[in-house]
Scaffold this active site. Structure first.
Site, PDB file in Angstrom:
ATOM      1  N   GLU A 169      16.654 -18.008  -9.068  1.00 49.88           N
ATOM      2  CA  GLU A 169      16.471 -16.430  -9.402  1.00 49.88           C
ATOM      3  C   GLU A 169      15.481 -16.488 -10.827  1.00 49.88           C
ATOM      4  O   GLU A 169      14.824 -15.697 -10.996  1.00 49.88           O
ATOM      5  CB  GLU A 169      17.412 -15.724  -9.446  1.00 49.88           C
ATOM      6  CG  GLU A 169      17.271 -14.061  -9.642  1.00 49.88           C
ATOM      7  CD  GLU A 169      16.391 -13.383  -8.720  1.00 49.88           C
ATOM      8  OE1 GLU A 169      15.912 -13.921  -7.765  1.00 49.88           O
ATOM      9  OE2 GLU A 169      16.083 -12.250  -9.378  1.00 49.88           O
ATOM     10  N   LYS A 215       5.826  -4.280  -4.365  1.00 52.08           N
ATOM     11  CA  LYS A 215       7.123  -4.282  -4.381  1.00 52.08           C
ATOM     12  C   LYS A 215       7.686  -4.701  -3.150  1.00 52.08           C
ATOM     13  O   LYS A 215       8.646  -5.243  -2.852  1.00 52.08           O
ATOM     14  CB  LYS A 215       7.679  -2.672  -4.906  1.00 52.08           C
ATOM     15  CG  LYS A 215       9.038  -2.592  -4.758  1.00 52.08           C
ATOM     16  CD  LYS A 215       9.678  -3.239  -5.976  1.00 52.08           C
ATOM     17  CE  LYS A 215      11.342  -3.156  -5.907  1.00 52.08           C
ATOM     18  NZ  LYS A 215      11.757  -4.109  -6.864  1.00 52.08           N
ATOM     19  N   TRP A 239      -2.838  -2.657  -1.697  1.00 53.06           N
ATOM     20  CA  TRP A 239      -2.528  -3.893  -2.050  1.00 53.06           C
ATOM     21  C   TRP A 239      -3.405  -4.832  -0.885  1.00 53.06           C
ATOM     22  O   TRP A 239      -3.464  -4.601   0.375  1.00 53.06           O
ATOM     23  CB  TRP A 239      -1.307  -4.478  -1.689  1.00 53.06           C
ATOM     24  CG  TRP A 239      -0.986  -5.859  -2.035  1.00 53.06           C
ATOM     25  CD1 TRP A 239      -0.423  -6.270  -3.242  1.00 53.06           C
ATOM     26  CD2 TRP A 239      -0.908  -6.907  -1.161  1.00 53.06           C
ATOM     27  NE1 TRP A 239      -0.186  -7.470  -3.180  1.00 53.06           N
ATOM     28  CE2 TRP A 239      -0.318  -7.999  -1.909  1.00 53.06           C
ATOM     29  CE3 TRP A 239      -1.183  -6.953   0.271  1.00 53.06           C
ATOM     30  CZ2 TRP A 239      -0.252  -9.125  -1.444  1.00 53.06           C
ATOM     31  CZ3 TRP A 239      -0.911  -8.409   0.787  1.00 53.06           C
ATOM     32  CH2 TRP A 239      -0.585  -9.457   0.052  1.00 53.06           C
ATOM     33  N   ARG A 294       3.885  -0.109  -4.910  1.00 52.72           N
ATOM     34  CA  ARG A 294       3.672  -0.809  -3.597  1.00 52.72           C
ATOM     35  C   ARG A 294       2.319  -1.331  -3.503  1.00 52.72           C
ATOM     36  O   ARG A 294       2.099  -2.297  -2.646  1.00 52.72           O
ATOM     37  CB  ARG A 294       3.473   0.457  -2.489  1.00 52.72           C
ATOM     38  CG  ARG A 294       4.921   0.842  -2.233  1.00 52.72           C
ATOM     39  CD  ARG A 294       4.680   2.132  -1.240  1.00 52.72           C
ATOM     40  NE  ARG A 294       4.735   1.313   0.110  1.00 52.72           N
ATOM     41  CZ  ARG A 294       5.863   1.031   0.893  1.00 52.72           C
ATOM     42  NH1 ARG A 294       7.108   1.294   0.334  1.00 52.72           N
ATOM     43  NH2 ARG A 294       5.926   0.274   1.961  1.00 52.72           N
ATOM     44  N   CYS A 308       0.882  -1.141  -0.026  1.00 51.66           N
ATOM     45  CA  CYS A 308      -0.035  -0.017  -0.097  1.00 51.66           C
ATOM     46  C   CYS A 308       0.899   1.364   0.038  1.00 51.66           C
ATOM     47  O   CYS A 308       1.819   1.214   0.640  1.00 51.66           O
ATOM     48  CB  CYS A 308      -0.953   0.052   1.129  1.00 51.66           C
ATOM     49  SG  CYS A 308      -2.127  -1.481   1.441  1.00 51.66           S
ATOM     50  N   LYS A 336      12.106 -15.057 -11.504  1.00 56.64           N
ATOM     51  CA  LYS A 336      11.673 -14.028 -12.548  1.00 56.64           C
ATOM     52  C   LYS A 336      10.595 -14.191 -13.489  1.00 56.64           C
ATOM     53  O   LYS A 336       9.687 -13.443 -13.468  1.00 56.64           O
ATOM     54  CB  LYS A 336      12.908 -13.545 -13.261  1.00 56.64           C
ATOM     55  CG  LYS A 336      13.944 -12.670 -12.565  1.00 56.64           C
ATOM     56  CD  LYS A 336      13.775 -11.351 -12.017  1.00 56.64           C
ATOM     57  CE  LYS A 336      13.038 -11.195 -10.769  1.00 56.64           C
ATOM     58  NZ  LYS A 336      13.732 -11.090  -9.672  1.00 56.64           N
ATOM     59  N   GLU A 367       7.058 -14.724 -11.697  1.00 54.61           N
ATOM     60  CA  GLU A 367       6.471 -13.633 -11.234  1.00 54.61           C
ATOM     61  C   GLU A 367       6.040 -12.623 -12.211  1.00 54.61           C
ATOM     62  O   GLU A 367       4.795 -11.833 -12.180  1.00 54.61           O
ATOM     63  CB  GLU A 367       7.212 -12.910 -10.121  1.00 54.61           C
ATOM     64  CG  GLU A 367       8.454 -12.128 -10.536  1.00 54.61           C
ATOM     65  CD  GLU A 367       9.108 -11.445  -9.278  1.00 54.61           C
ATOM     66  OE1 GLU A 367       8.596 -11.136  -8.405  1.00 54.61           O
ATOM     67  OE2 GLU A 367      10.263 -11.365  -9.512  1.00 54.61           O
ATOM     68  N   ASN A 394      -1.849   1.659   5.962  1.00 54.80           N
ATOM     69  CA  ASN A 394      -1.212   0.598   5.381  1.00 54.80           C
ATOM     70  C   ASN A 394      -0.602  -0.318   6.366  1.00 54.80           C
ATOM     71  O   ASN A 394       0.119  -0.101   7.341  1.00 54.80           O
ATOM     72  CB  ASN A 394       0.254   1.059   4.529  1.00 54.80           C
ATOM     73  CG  ASN A 394       1.431   0.190   4.285  1.00 54.80           C
ATOM     74  OD1 ASN A 394       1.250  -1.239   4.307  1.00 54.80           O
ATOM     75  ND2 ASN A 394       2.438   0.388   4.173  1.00 54.80           N
ATOM     76  N   GLY A 395      -1.075  -1.781   6.319  1.00 55.80           N
ATOM     77  CA  GLY A 395      -0.801  -2.480   7.387  1.00 55.80           C
ATOM     78  C   GLY A 395      -1.892  -3.541   7.717  1.00 55.80           C
ATOM     79  O   GLY A 395      -3.185  -3.513   7.099  1.00 55.80           O
ATOM     80  N   HIS A 420      16.826 -37.110 -10.019  1.00 58.67           N
ATOM     81  CA  HIS A 420      15.987 -37.634  -8.887  1.00 58.67           C
ATOM     82  C   HIS A 420      14.405 -37.134  -8.802  1.00 58.67           C
ATOM     83  O   HIS A 420      13.793 -37.120  -7.953  1.00 58.67           O
ATOM     84  CB  HIS A 420      16.821 -37.242  -7.613  1.00 58.67           C
ATOM     85  CG  HIS A 420      18.167 -37.609  -7.515  1.00 58.67           C
ATOM     86  ND1 HIS A 420      18.563 -39.008  -7.184  1.00 58.67           N
ATOM     87  CD2 HIS A 420      19.394 -36.886  -7.466  1.00 58.67           C
ATOM     88  CE1 HIS A 420      19.686 -39.159  -7.247  1.00 58.67           C
ATOM     89  NE2 HIS A 420      20.242 -37.781  -7.422  1.00 58.67           N
TER      90      HIS A 420
END
Ligand code: M6R
Length: 617
Positions: free
Chosen positions: A490, A612, A74, A27, A2, A494, A497, A100-101, A513
């Site tokens: 990584e 983010k 968010w 955000r 947020c 990438k 996402e 925000n929270g 395996h």
């Protein structure tokens, strides 16, 4: 998560808030809204989707208000709807809030307030808080004192369990904002005849570079000309420390690039140059760090390192683990920060803890830091955002100096973490058994990194063509051994996402395996096969893929020879020192993911469901 912006001054608040919201949109982008206060009444506009939707709502309105608040969401409590978008008003219409929270005890709060006649329009936790503020305001004696508003917010917050960064407006105090924080970032921008509150420096740098970073448990009361800071619990006045931000507005602008992710990939030579600047010894045989707050003697006493981080930063820790163990011979453990705080892992006396984070605000990482400090360990932070909560709460550390990273998918922050990890391995190695000449060779290799990255970046058109060829696949494997394994992880992160393609990173030798069952013409493998002692084994693994009609995109070293037809596509890296190989090997997978996502028309910088900086648990 947020984004928050609050403005009080002489300018048109709605314009400044919308500009700020665009800058903090990364955000959270489920919805956006603003509230302005004019002639004793609020106008609230809010809409699901991007800030652009809000801009369209605001455009036809003629706002003159000079006080207002805005929010990008968010979603946590309550679905993505217009009603759940912030700001929220108290049911008596006197207060507007952005938050925000997470307010954990909001259910009990709502029940209490409903019993007192307050009503609710949304499913959010935030609406409970704004009504609790209204409840306390109604109880406070109306003595004409400005502090009545502040006291109501403070009293309400004393009942909150959870986290918050808030900004609140009150119709009875039209030229004031009250903000407070606990667990979510909040920054005050001290302007010339105006003051701004924001969750992120980027929202206010166009107005001022003078900032006050609020600490947990602090509340701020602002008017256009003044502000005061105090503690929520004890009501103690605090003398503010005004810091100067070095970022410029242009640092967070797109320029000629299509996406921030693309810009940030291509910025890496310069960003990593900045990470290393001034950090090599005069004899060019080791690294130097100004902010560790530990002497060489202290560091020689350390016999174990624990690294805590999340997501991409966790991958950077895995690379640091390999380099530190190899060059400094210190045992390293890498923990997911989200698990570390609950795992209660036994730590030896001479353990040093590192937390690694781009934003410096990731709640899991922050709580891991607090848990380690509570147990008496020294905690150092490797962090990009200057002045962030983790930077301030750690005992020392290393700033990455990679510049603002706006794309939700981390790129330059990751490679700058790799650089810091490599420099740390060098520094710790030289405090132990690494020779002067090995140190000199290592430093020489690090200094070449920006130029070598530029060379890899010249292959962008080739990688774009590979992306086009493979973008229709729905599953990918990323395989690598040793220091290429974290880069495989990584690469897979990438790709998934930003393109929503399923991808798995695995140690190449583990393929047989289990993951080998996935190999088919429909599931291509990105295979890291650099030249070196493992090369023959890597070639054998690729042969196993080909024998099962799999396709292989091979990332290797210029000049490495493969049997004909083994690599369906090949991307070459320049020969290099093994300490910098992971940095160079990252560039092709960043580009590949970027171009696949762009080819599929994905919203590269704001992928679905993500934000983010993850400031909730
Ligand atoms: O700000 P941090 O480095 O603490 O963030 C950690 C993760 O949330 C972050 O790396 C995330 O995995 C990114 N979206 C990866 O691209």
């Amino acid at each position: 998560m947020c984004g928050i912006v609050g403005y009080v001054g002489k300018q048109k608040a709605s314009s400044i808030i919308l500009e700020g919201l665009k800058r903090v949109e990364y955000r959270g982008y489920d919805s956006a809204g603003l509230a302005v206060l004019e002639k004793g009444a609020f106008t609230v506009l809010k809409k699901t989707g991007r800030v652009d939707n809000l801009v369209k709502l605001v455009a036809p309105r003629k706002f003159h208000a000079t006080t207002g608040i805005g929010h990008t969401r968010w979603a946590t409590h309550g679905g993505v709807t217009d009603a759940n978008a912030h700001p929220h008003l108290s049911s008596d219409g006197k207060f507007a809030i952005i938050h925000n929270g997470v307010i954990e005890n909001y259910v009990g709060m709502k029940q209490f307030l409903a019993g007192k006649g307050y009503t609710f329009q949304s499913e959010t936790d935030t609406e409970a808080l704004v009504n609790l503020i209204a409840y306390h305001f109604a109880k406070e004696p109306a003595n004409g004192d400005r502090s009545r508003f502040l006291e109501s917010v403070r009293k309400a917050l004393l009942h909150v369990e959870g986290t918050y960064g808030i900004a609140v407006l009150c119709t009875e105090c039209p030229d004031e904002i009250v903000g407070a924080r606990k667990g979510s970032p909040l920054i005050l921008g001290v302007g010339d005849g105006e003051n701004i509150l924001a969750s992120d420096v980027s929202a206010l740098v166009s107005r001022t570079q003078n900032v006050v970073y609020l600490k947990d448990g602090e509340v701020v009361h602002l008017t256009e000309k003044s502000f005061s800071l105090s503690t929520i619990q004890e009501q103690e006045e605090i003398t503010p420390k005004i810091d100067r931000v070095s970022w410029k507005v242009e640092d967070a602008e797109l320029g000629t690039f299509a996406h921030f992710m693309e810009k940030e990939i291509f910025e890496q030579p310069a960003a990593l140059e900045n990470t290393m600047r001034g950090r090599f010894s005069a004899d060019a045989s080791t690294a130097i760090f100004g902010g560790l707050n530990l002497t060489a003697g202290d560091l020689r006493q350390i016999d174990r390192l624990v690294f805590c981080a999340c997501g991409t930063a966790w991958h950077a820790c895995l690379v640091a683990e390999q380099l530190i163990e190899r060059y400094a011979r210190i045992p390293v453990e890498v923990e997911y920060a989200s698990e570390f705080r609950y795992r209660n892992a036994p730590l030896d006396k001479n353990t040093l803890v590192f937390v690694v984070t781009q934003s410096g605000e990731t709640l899991d990482t922050l709580e891991a830091l607090r848990e380690a400090k509570r147990k008496g360990y020294t905690v150092l932070a490797i962090v990009n955002v200057v002045g962030s909560t983790i930077a301030r709460e750690s005992d020392g550390g290393i700033y990455q100096h990679a510049g603002p990273e706006i794309g939700v998918a981390s790129t330059k922050a990751f490679t700058s973490q790799l650089v810091v990890g490599a420099m740390l391995a060098l520094y710790l190695g030289r405090l132990r058994d690494m020779s002067y000449s090995d140190g000199v060779e290592y430093v020489k290799a690090l200094k070449q990194v920006p130029e070598l990255i530029k060379a890899v970046l010249t292959q962008a058109p080739h990688i774009k063509a590979i992306a086009k060829r493979f973008s229709h696949h729905r599953d990918f494997l990323f395989l690598g051994r040793q220091s290429m394994f974290p880069i495989a992880l990584e690469g897979a992160l990438k790709l998934k996402e930003i393109s929503y393609i399923h991808a798995e990173g695995y140690p190449a030798a583990e393929m047989k395996h289990g993951p080998i069952a996935l190999i088919s013409p429909d599931c291509p493998t990105v295979f890291f096969a650099p030249a070196g002692e493992m090369f023959p084994k890597l070639v054998s693994s690729i042969q196993e893929i080909k024998a099962r009609k799999g396709q292989a995109i091979v990332i290797t070293t210029t000049g490495a020879e493969f049997p004909p037809g083994l690599a369906d596509e090949r991307i070459d890296l320049p020969p290099c020192h093994e300490a910098i190989l992971p940095i160079l090997a990252t560039i092709p997978v960043q580009l590949l993911s970027y171009y696949i996502a762009a080819e599929l028309g994905r919203d590269v910088d704001k992928p679905r469901n993500l934000a983010k900086s993850v400031t909730v648990e």
